[in-house]
Design an enzyme around this catalytic site. Structure first.
Site, PDB file in Angstrom:
ATOM      1  N   GLN A  38       9.232  62.284  13.444  1.00 52.25           N
ATOM      2  CA  GLN A  38      10.664  61.880  14.191  1.00 52.25           C
ATOM      3  C   GLN A  38       9.960  61.752  15.847  1.00 52.25           C
ATOM      4  OE1 GLN A  38      13.463  65.155  13.334  1.00 52.25           O
ATOM      5  NE2 GLN A  38      11.685  66.490  13.323  1.00 52.25           N
ATOM      6  N   TYR A  68      27.010  77.210  17.440  1.00 55.84           N
ATOM      7  CA  TYR A  68      26.492  76.573  16.479  1.00 55.84           C
ATOM      8  C   TYR A  68      25.628  77.573  15.619  1.00 55.84           C
ATOM      9  CZ  TYR A  68      24.004  73.378  13.384  1.00 55.84           C
ATOM     10  OH  TYR A  68      23.233  72.875  12.127  1.00 55.84           O
ATOM     11  N   ASP A  93      14.058  74.856  15.689  1.00 54.87           N
ATOM     12  CA  ASP A  93      13.974  75.474  16.866  1.00 54.87           C
ATOM     13  C   ASP A  93      13.837  77.082  17.220  1.00 54.87           C
ATOM     14  OD1 ASP A  93      16.941  76.108  16.809  1.00 54.87           O
ATOM     15  OD2 ASP A  93      17.181  73.937  16.532  1.00 54.87           O
ATOM     16  N   GLY A 145      11.747  71.281   2.049  1.00 56.30           N
ATOM     17  CA  GLY A 145      12.768  72.084   1.557  1.00 56.30           C
ATOM     18  C   GLY A 145      13.292  71.802   0.059  1.00 56.30           C
ATOM     19  N   ASP A 162      20.257  74.096   8.321  1.00 48.61           N
ATOM     20  CA  ASP A 162      20.556  73.587   9.728  1.00 48.61           C
ATOM     21  C   ASP A 162      19.761  72.297   9.783  1.00 48.61           C
ATOM     22  OD1 ASP A 162      20.759  73.259  12.207  1.00 48.61           O
ATOM     23  OD2 ASP A 162      19.360  74.988  12.746  1.00 48.61           O
ATOM     24  N   SER A 163      20.229  71.241   9.217  1.00 46.52           N
ATOM     25  CA  SER A 163      19.777  69.997   9.328  1.00 46.52           C
ATOM     26  C   SER A 163      20.288  68.883  10.384  1.00 46.52           C
ATOM     27  CB  SER A 163      20.299  68.850   8.098  1.00 46.52           C
ATOM     28  OG  SER A 163      21.518  68.881   8.410  1.00 46.52           O
ATOM     29  N   SER A 164      19.443  68.059  10.664  1.00 48.81           N
ATOM     30  CA  SER A 164      20.207  66.796  11.685  1.00 48.81           C
ATOM     31  C   SER A 164      21.174  65.823  10.849  1.00 48.81           C
ATOM     32  CB  SER A 164      19.128  65.988  12.289  1.00 48.81           C
ATOM     33  OG  SER A 164      18.239  65.531  11.140  1.00 48.81           O
TER      34      SER A 164
HETATM   35  N1  SPM Z   1      19.402  74.690  15.238  1.00 50.71           N
HETATM   36  C1  SPM Z   1      20.306  73.712  16.057  1.00 50.71           C
HETATM   37  C2  SPM Z   1      19.937  72.259  15.013  1.00 50.71           C
HETATM   38  C3  SPM Z   1      21.248  71.490  15.172  1.00 50.71           C
HETATM   39  N2  SPM Z   1      21.374  70.973  13.972  1.00 50.71           N
HETATM   40  C4  SPM Z   1      22.345  70.031  14.003  1.00 50.71           C
HETATM   41  C5  SPM Z   1      22.512  68.652  14.911  1.00 50.71           C
HETATM   42  C6  SPM Z   1      23.684  68.125  14.917  1.00 50.71           C
HETATM   43  C7  SPM Z   1      23.941  66.940  15.994  1.00 50.71           C
HETATM   44  N3  SPM Z   1      24.846  65.972  15.828  1.00 50.71           N
HETATM   45  C8  SPM Z   1      26.182  66.415  15.596  1.00 50.71           C
HETATM   46  C9  SPM Z   1      26.919  65.175  15.402  1.00 50.71           C
HETATM   47  C10 SPM Z   1      28.121  65.719  14.516  1.00 50.71           C
HETATM   48  N4  SPM Z   1      28.917  64.621  13.823  1.00 50.71           N
END
Ligand code: SPM
Length: 291
Positions: A38, A68, A93, A145, A162-164
């Site tokens: 990425q 979060y 992170d 994973g 803890d994904s994107s």
């Molecule tokens: N450790 C922190 C990593 C955060 N992972 C989640 C990131 C999400 C970002 N976009 C949020 C959009 C919600 N629709």
């Protein structure tokens, strides 16, 4: 095009949040590179501290990350009566690891993250999150994973993903087959918690993810938290449980006093916040649980 224009980073994503974007004024670009997986950017902002951006999407800022990281970790851990062994998928992170190791019942934390560059850069630029990697309870594996869980059946009390966002390779982490894999990696009574999107933006997608979870878990619930640097300012977690003896949305199985919360250094999570997180606007509650 790096998303920064005239000193402002703008999180433009026409597929995920069309017609809107959140912007942060950038003081300094600390690092930019393209890893094997990425595009990674770390910037110092005027008002949100240091910010990690992956593929043009804000992952965390030092100002609001705790809401979060604490909630994705402590909600499932406190729904479980005794979370001794925890798996974190993603979370490069280190912020989720930092939180998970605080729970006094947790003996071992295993983490599998695919991109070693996110880990290394977080150690360099986000030391307050990456400190999670230094804890003696934590064992980090750089890898996939899915493959990791295929090799670790029946092992964990809690799995945190803890994904994107669900775009590109991360889509698979929101699908039914992923919930099946997690179920098999859990011990009896195990609980999962995954980044689930915002009900302002992703209502139908959340419902679909919850339905996938429901195919393999006895209970599924959605809990919400507030993160000002994410689009719409809120984000939630899809939580699944193999246990039927208590409802996920009732009192937490483990309650900490405020004194204990302060001692652990938690800023956002508390037993009161835990209960509130499962309370949703009526139209969302109907959509997620009654239709
Ligand atoms: N450790 C922190 C990593 C955060 N992972 C989640 C990131 C999400 C970002 N976009 C949020 C959009 C919600 N629709």
């Amino acid at each position: 095009m790096n998303g920064i224009h005239e000193g402002w980073f703008s999180e433009i994503q026409d597929d995920l949040w069309p017609g809107q974007c959140f912007s942060l004024k950038v003081k300094k670009i600390l690092h930019e590179e393209k890893s094997k997986y990425q595009d990674i950017k770390i910037v110092e902002t005027e008002t949100f501290g240091t910010c990690l951006i992956l593929d043009g999407i804000i992952q965390c800022t030092s100002r609001d990350e705790m809401s979060y990281q604490e909630m994705i970790s402590f909600l499932p851990m406190c729904c479980h009566p005794e979370p001794r062994k925890v798996l974190i998928v993603g979370g490069g992170d280190g912020g989720v690891a930092r939180e998970v190791v605080k729970h006094p019942d947790v003996e071992e934390v295993h983490q599998v993250e695919i991109d070693d560059r996110v880990v290394d850069l977080s150690k360099q630029y986000l030391p307050n999150m990456a400190c999670g990697f230094e804890h003696p309870k934590l064992r980090l594996t750089i890898g996939d994973g899915f493959e990791y869980m295929k090799q670790h059946k029946n092992e964990f009390d809690v799995i945190i993903t803890d994904s994107s966002d669900p775009i590109g390779p991360a889509v698979s982490l929101f699908q039914e087959s992923y919930y099946e894999l997690m179920k098999n990696a859990l011990r009896k009574g195990g609980i999962v918690s995954s980044q689930g999107g915002s009900y302002w933006l992703d209502q139908d997608y959340i419902k679909k993810t919850m339905n996938g979870c429901k195919q393999h878990f006895a209970q599924v619930a959605y809990a919400v938290t507030s993160v000002p640097s994410y689009p719409s300012g809120n984000i939630g977690f899809v939580i699944g449980s193999l246990d039927t003896s208590r409802s996920l949305r009732d009192e937490p199985a483990r309650k900490f006093t405020n004194k204990e919360i302060d001692k652990m250094g938690l800023k956002y999570y508390s037993t009161a916040m835990h209960k509130a997180a499962f309370t949703l606007p009526r139209y969302i509650e109907k959509h997620f649980y009654e239709s």
